[in-house]
Enzyme design. Structure first.
Site: not given
Length: 258
Positions: A11, A62, A89, A188
């Site tokens: 991202h 995100r 993540e 991520h």
């Protein structure tokens, strides 16, 4: 012979990326720079003539926001976006919210590098006394997972990220690729690194030196067995990409207080 194309994307920069803090499962929107990174990424992919059939994201804003901005810049807003916690993540446990450079000063750069980059070292787990515990585990998005909330991780090594990601990859993403669909995974740094380790057969030691900057698309060309036929390509201006990689690597270095 290349049969399939797969795109991985970390991202765009988030607010805590900018502040050099462990963001992990705390939900953050993109910073202004992060929005620009995602838009630039979409424009680059459009200029190079790529078209997506399906996008996978984590359930963190995100990652989703990046996918939306990329598709908008490509004029492909209609492309389906599928969200899954298994692409989240890495869970950094009790390190969440801490500043990497300050920690390097406190614990030493090597220790922080081990926590950040090693394959099988898990940081100390988050517990209910942690300032972000309730913000994470009371979030309604975690009632939508395919495991009970009590079974969600409290801290993860990169190996544990790969362990929770692989079943989703095999059951959900691989069948789409095998149908000949061009897939983007907007996720991520660590979920993308874990998948790269699996696809490229990177050793436990060497994965520590694989760095993915924010907002830079990674192209993998795969054969019929989903094995890479050539090295991964980070698309875009190579000088800027190298500078961005160095910036990420420097995040774990101690900065003397001024």
């Amino acid at each position: 012979m290349s049969k399939y194309k797969l795109f991985l994307l970390r991202h765009g920069e988030g607010a805590w990326n900018k502040e050099n803090r462990f963001c992990s499962w705390v939900d953050q929107k993109l910073s202004e720079d992060g929005v620009k990174e995602a838009q630039d990424c979409g424009r680059l992919l459009k200029e190079q003539g790529y078209k997506f059939d399906l996008v996978f994201t984590s359930i963190l804003s995100r990652s989703i926001q990046t996918a939306w901005l990329v598709l908008e810049a490509m004029g492909q807003e209609w492309v389906p976006v599928v969200k899954a916690w298994r692409l989240n993540e890495r869970h950094y446990g009790s390190l969440i919210g801490l500043n990497r450079a300050e920690m390097a000063l406190q614990h030493g750069e090597e220790k922080v590098k081990l926590w950040r980059r090693s394959y099988d070292i898990t940081p100390p787990p988050i517990d209910e006394s942690h300032p972000y515990f309730l913000e994470i585990y009371n979030d309604r998005r975690y009632t939508t997972c395919d495991v009970p909330k009590d079974s969600l991780p409290r801290a993860e090594s990169l190996k544990e990220v790969l362990d929770r990601l692989l079943p989703y990859w095999e059951s959900t993403v691989v069948p789409e690729i095998r149908k000949g669909r061009t897939v983007l995974i907007s996720a991520h740094g660590n979920s993308c690194r874990a998948l790269l380790k699996h696809l490229e057969g990177i050793s436990d030691e060497d994965i520590a030196s694989v760095t993915l900057p924010t907002g830079i698309p990674v192209l993998l060309e795969l054969d019929e067995n989903l094995k890479p036929v050539k090295p991964r390509q980070l698309l875009g201006d190579q000088a800027k990409i190298q500078a961005a990689i160095k910036k990420v690597e420097d995040q774990g270095k101690a900065k003397p207080s001024t």
